[in-house]
Design a protein around this motif. Structure first.
Motif, mmCIF file in Angstrom:
data_model
loop_
_atom_site.group_PDB
_atom_site.id
_atom_site.type_symbol
_atom_site.label_atom_id
_atom_site.label_comp_id
_atom_site.label_asym_id
_atom_site.label_seq_id
_atom_site.Cartn_x
_atom_site.Cartn_y
_atom_site.Cartn_z
ATOM 1 N N GLY A 20 0.796 -1.227 0.000
ATOM 2 C CA GLY A 20 0.000 0.000 0.000
ATOM 3 C C GLY A 20 0.828 1.277 0.000
ATOM 4 N N SER A 42 -1.121 -4.109 -3.610
ATOM 5 C CA SER A 42 -2.095 -3.950 -2.520
ATOM 6 C C SER A 42 -2.943 -2.707 -2.770
ATOM 7 C CB SER A 42 -1.399 -3.722 -1.180
ATOM 8 O OG SER A 42 -0.541 -4.754 -0.869
ATOM 9 N N GLU A 56 -2.983 -7.809 5.590
ATOM 10 C CA GLU A 56 -1.589 -7.776 5.120
ATOM 11 C C GLU A 56 -1.244 -9.006 4.272
ATOM 12 O OE1 GLU A 56 -0.301 -4.890 5.674
ATOM 13 O OE2 GLU A 56 -1.786 -4.356 7.194
ATOM 14 N N THR A 64 -7.420 0.106 2.783
ATOM 15 C CA THR A 64 -8.024 -1.087 3.401
ATOM 16 C C THR A 64 -8.637 -0.728 4.757
ATOM 17 O OG1 THR A 64 -6.432 -2.456 2.260
ATOM 18 C CG2 THR A 64 -7.591 -3.485 4.089
#
Ligand code: ASP
Ligand code: MG
Length: 420
Positions: free
Chosen positions: A8, A37, A201, A43
Motif C-alpha cells: 500500500g 495492494s 496484510e 483497506t
C-alpha cells in the motif's frame, strides 16, 4: 519468471504510482507478474465503511466518499485526459459497493467485509495497470479472483492449492510471454464466485502463491525500508540490514511478530526453493535482503517488539492440574475468538499467555475463561523477542523495564516486560 509485490505505501499517491511503474519498466528483463495492494490506508478506510454499514451508524456513505475522492484525485494527477476509460472503471467498482450499502446489512460481517474491502485492491491494480500502459509498458490486468481459489472462511480464507495451481500454471504462462501481468494481492474467490480475502496484510502471501504456482525463480517484495532489518526502526535507532537470511530464520522472525513479511509467505517459497528479496522502492538500486536456502544463517541478533500486551494467567478452580482436556478447551476458546498467542508457558497448576490487547474479543474471551477457571489478566505490557540473543542484547532492551516472564530456548529469548 519473477514476481514483484508492491504494498500500500508504494502506491499511496500519484507520485508513488509513477515510481512503481518506473521500477517495473527498469527491472523487466524476464517474464514478470506484479501483485499490488490497496493504496495507502484504503483497506483500513474500507474496513471502517463496512463497520459503519453493519452497525448502521449512517456514516458508511460519507466514509466511502472519502475513499472515492482519494482515488479520483490520484487519477486526475496521473491522466490529463479525464475521458480515459480508467476513470469509469474505477467509478464502477465503487458503485458496486454503493449497491451493497443501499440494502439492509443482512449477511455476516466477515462476508460483507470481503465483498467491500476487496475493492481496494481491484481499484489500485486498475490504476497501476492503466498508468503502466499509458507510459508504454506491455501490461495485462488480471483479476486474482479468477486464479486464487479458496474456501469460504471470509476474512481468513484458506487457499485451495490444487485448483489454484492448476489454473495459474495453465492460463498465466501464455500471457506472461507477451505481457507484464498486473494482479491483486489479498483477494481470492470461493467455488461459488464470492470474493474472499486471505487475512490482513495478506498480499505478500498472494505473491508467494502466484510465484509457487508459476515456479518463479524469485520474488521481490518492494517496501519502504531497505530490506529486513534486525529491528523495526519505529522502536530502535541503531538498526542493521540483514543481507541474507535463511528461510528458517525468516519464518521464525515472522512467527514472533516481525511485520516485514506476512508469516504465511515463506513456506510455499521454501517448498519450491524460490528466493525472496526484500528491497526498497525508495532506493530501488540498493540490493536489500535475500531470503533463501542457507545452511547457516547469519547470527545477527534480531529484536521484535510487541506493545499493548495482556498477560493472562489461568488456573483451574478445583486445583486440578492443567491437563490436556483443560488445555484443549482453552486453545479452542482462543481459536474461536481469533486470538493469537504470542508467548505461552504452562506449569503443573497454571497456564499463562501473552496476547495482543485487541479489545472486545479479549474481554469476551476473559469472561468465557472465567466460567471455568481462575483468571488473572495484566494489561499494558510489552513483549520483546530476541533471536540469537546474548546477555548484552538482553541488557540493552531491559533498561527501565521489569521482567514479568522470561522464556528462553537455544536461539530465542522472549521477555514480557513492564515499564518502570
Ligand atoms: N490491503 C490489505 C491490507 O492492508 C492487504 C495488504 O496490504 O497486504 O491488509
Ligand atoms: Mg495494505
Amino acid at each position: 519468471m519473477q514476481v514483484f509485490k508492491f504494498g500500500g505505501a508504494s502506491v499511496k499517491d500519484a507520485e508513488n504510482v509513477k515510481n512503481v511503474a518506473s521500477i517495473i519498466a527498469n527491472h523487466k528483463k524476464d517474464q514478470l507478474l506484479v501483485v499490488v495492494s490497496a493504496t495507502g490506508k484504503s483497506t483500513d478506510k474500507l474496513e471502517e465503511v463496512t463497520r459503519n454499514f453493519v452497525e448502521k451508524t449512517g456514516r458508511a456513505f460519507d466514509l466511502l466518499e472519502q475513499v472515492k475522492a482519494s482515488h479520483h484525485d490520484m487519477l486526475t494527477q496521473l491522466f490529463d485526459d479525464v475521458t480515459h476509460p480508467v476513470f469509469n472503471e474505477v467509478a464502477n467498482c465503487f458503485v458496486e459497493i454503493e449497491w451493497i450499502l443501499e440494502e439492509e446489512p443482512q449477511d455476516s460481517y466477515d462476508y460483507l467485509f470481503d465483498q467491500i474491502v476487496s475493492t481496494g485492491e481491484i481499484v489500485s491494480s486498475k490504476i497501476l495497470a492503466a498508468y503502466a500502459a499509458h507510459i508504454g509498458l506491455p501490461v495485462k490486468w488480471v483479476d486474482a479472483r479468477d486464479y486464487i481459489f479458496t474456501d469460504n472462511t471470509y476474512r481468513e480464507a484458506k487457499v485451495d492449492w490444487e485448483k489454484t495451481e492448476e489454473k495459474i500454471s495453465r492460463d498465466l504462462p501464455p500471457i506472461l510471454k507477451d505481457y507484464v501481468v498486473i494482479s491483486q494481492g489479498f483477494i481470492g474467490s470461493t467455488s461459488e464466485n464470492f470474493t474472499t480475502t486471505l487475512g490482513r496484510e495478506g498480499s505478500d502471501y498472494s505473491a508467494a502463491i502466484f510465484a509457487s504456482c508459476l515456479n518463479a525463480t524469485d520474488i521481490t517484495i518492494w517496501k519502504d525500508v531497505p530490506g529486513v532489518l534486525n529491528a523495526d526502526p519505529k522502536w530502535f535507532d541503531r538498526t542493521e540490514l540483514i543481507p541474507e537470511l535463511s528461510y528458517t530464520d525468516a519464518i521464525e522472525l515472522t512467527y514472533y511478530g516481525a511485520t516485514v513479511i506476512h508469516p504465511k509467505t515463506i513456506k510455499p517459497l521454501q517448498n519450491k526453493n524460490i528466493a525472496l528479496n526484500v528491497r526498497s522502492f525508495i532506493n530501488p538500486t540498493a540490493v536489500g535482503t535475500c531470503i533463501r536456502k542457507l545452511n547457516q544463517g547469519l547470527p545477527i541478533p534480531s529484536f521484535i517488539f510487541k506493545v499493548n500486551q495482556v498477560f493472562i494467567n489461568i488456573q483451574p478452580r478445583d486445583f486440578s492440574f492443567i491437563l490436556e482436556d483443560n488445555l484443549s478447551h482453552i486453545f479452542n476458546l482462543f481459536h474461536k475468538h481469533r486470538i493469537k498467542i504470542n508467548m505461552m508457558h504452562n506449569s503443573a497448576i497454571s497456564f499463562s499467555v501473552s496476547i495482543d490487547d485487541t479489545g472486545k474479543n479479549v474481554e469476551t474471551l476473559l469472561q468465557e475463561l472465567e466460567l471455568r477457571y481462575k483468571v488473572n489478566a495484566e494489561r499494558g505490557l510489552e513483549l520483546i523477542t530476541i533471536r540469537y540473543f546474548n546477555q548484552e542484547t538482553i541488557d540493552r532492551v531491559l533498561v527501565n523495564k521489569k521482567i514479568i516472564r522470561e522464556l528462553k530456548d537455544s536461539y530465542t529469548c522472549q521477555l514480557l516486560v513492564k515499564n518502570l
